[in-house]
Design an enzyme around this catalytic site. Structure first.
Site, mmCIF file in Angstrom:
data_model
loop_
_atom_site.group_PDB
_atom_site.id
_atom_site.type_symbol
_atom_site.label_atom_id
_atom_site.label_comp_id
_atom_site.label_asym_id
_atom_site.label_seq_id
_atom_site.Cartn_x
_atom_site.Cartn_y
_atom_site.Cartn_z
ATOM 1 N N ASN A 1 39.859 35.899 48.021
ATOM 2 C CA ASN A 1 39.592 37.112 48.811
ATOM 3 C C ASN A 1 39.086 36.736 50.200
ATOM 4 O OD1 ASN A 1 37.269 36.303 47.331
ATOM 5 N ND2 ASN A 1 36.358 38.331 47.424
ATOM 6 N N GLU B 1 37.461 38.540 53.518
ATOM 7 C CA GLU B 1 36.841 39.795 53.966
ATOM 8 C C GLU B 1 36.821 39.908 55.483
ATOM 9 O OE1 GLU B 1 33.091 39.967 51.841
ATOM 10 O OE2 GLU B 1 34.159 40.385 49.961
ATOM 11 N N CYS C 1 42.083 41.321 48.787
ATOM 12 C CA CYS C 1 41.677 40.706 47.511
ATOM 13 C C CYS C 1 42.445 39.404 47.270
ATOM 14 C CB CYS C 1 41.986 41.654 46.354
ATOM 15 S SG CYS C 1 41.067 43.188 46.368
ATOM 16 N N GLU D 1 44.118 38.541 44.672
ATOM 17 C CA GLU D 1 45.412 38.755 44.025
ATOM 18 C C GLU D 1 46.501 39.018 45.056
ATOM 19 O OE1 GLU D 1 42.514 40.052 43.314
ATOM 20 O OE2 GLU D 1 42.306 40.585 41.199
ATOM 21 N N CYS E 1 41.797 45.401 41.100
ATOM 22 C CA CYS E 1 41.686 46.761 41.642
ATOM 23 C C CYS E 1 43.045 47.464 41.602
ATOM 24 C CB CYS E 1 41.126 46.727 43.065
ATOM 25 S SG CYS E 1 42.343 46.290 44.318
ATOM 26 N N CYS F 1 45.783 46.184 44.027
ATOM 27 C CA CYS F 1 46.388 44.923 43.580
ATOM 28 C C CYS F 1 47.323 45.148 42.396
ATOM 29 C CB CYS F 1 45.306 43.904 43.218
ATOM 30 S SG CYS F 1 44.483 43.245 44.672
#
Ligand code: THU
Length: 160
Positions: free
Chosen positions: A61, A63, A72, A74, A112, A115
């Site tokens: 991830n 940010e 993210c 993924e 999430c 994703c």
């Protein structure tokens, strides 16, 4: 009125029960957490994808001060895999996460919704099931296909 029950199947393994290829993939996801950029959440997530040609691609991830601009692990991984190897199906995606204190989670984190939508697109794009492995110290969850993670998902077919 009609009722329909949707069910998914999953397997739960101890880390030591994984076969060599899956354990290696999970280790790559675990290692990828070290490369996350998480100054805001301090929540490190790593993912690793094994492709049909057996190449392994990993990501974490990333940010951003403008929170929604980050992404993210993924999606970092799948978009990277699909951009490097656009003709290779993703066979298996492994995901691992450490919390703010750097501790591995007992129960796997669950990807999430965004994703999941991206995972489904990857699966449909190649027409092959993409297995998902989710790491937890108390067990590794194995989902047989990405679509199992998002029942009744939006499908581009609906636009036709
Ligand atoms: N995150 C992931 O990378 N994957 C998930 O499945 C859930 C959440 C990231 C996004 C953000 O950087 C941090 O974890 C906290 O939400």
């Amino acid at each position: 009125m009609r009722q329909k029950i949707l069910q998914i199947e999953m397997q739960i393994y101890g880390y030591d029960e994984l076969n060599d290829a899956d354990r290696h993939l999970m280790d790559e996801a675990i290692r990828a957490t070290e490369r996350s950029y998480v100054p805001y959440s301090h929540f490190r997530v790593g993912a690793a994808a094994r492709l049909a040609n057996q190449a392994i691609v990993s990501g974490s991830n990333q940010e951003n001060a403008a929170y929604p601009s980050g992404t993210c692990a993924e999606r970092t991984t799948l978009f990277y895999a699909n951009s490097q190897y656009p003709d290779q199906a993703v066979e298996t995606l492994a995901i691992a996460a450490r919390n703010e204190r750097g501790a591995w989670l007992e129960l796997p984190i669950s990807p999430c919704g965004t994703c999941r939508q991206v995972m489904i697109e990857t699966e449909k794009r190649f027409g092959k099931p993409m297995r998902i492995l989710l790491y937890g110290t108390k067990g590794v969850y194995e989902l047989n296909r990405a679509t199992d993670l998002l029942p009744l998902s939006f499908d581009a077919e609906a636009m036709k």
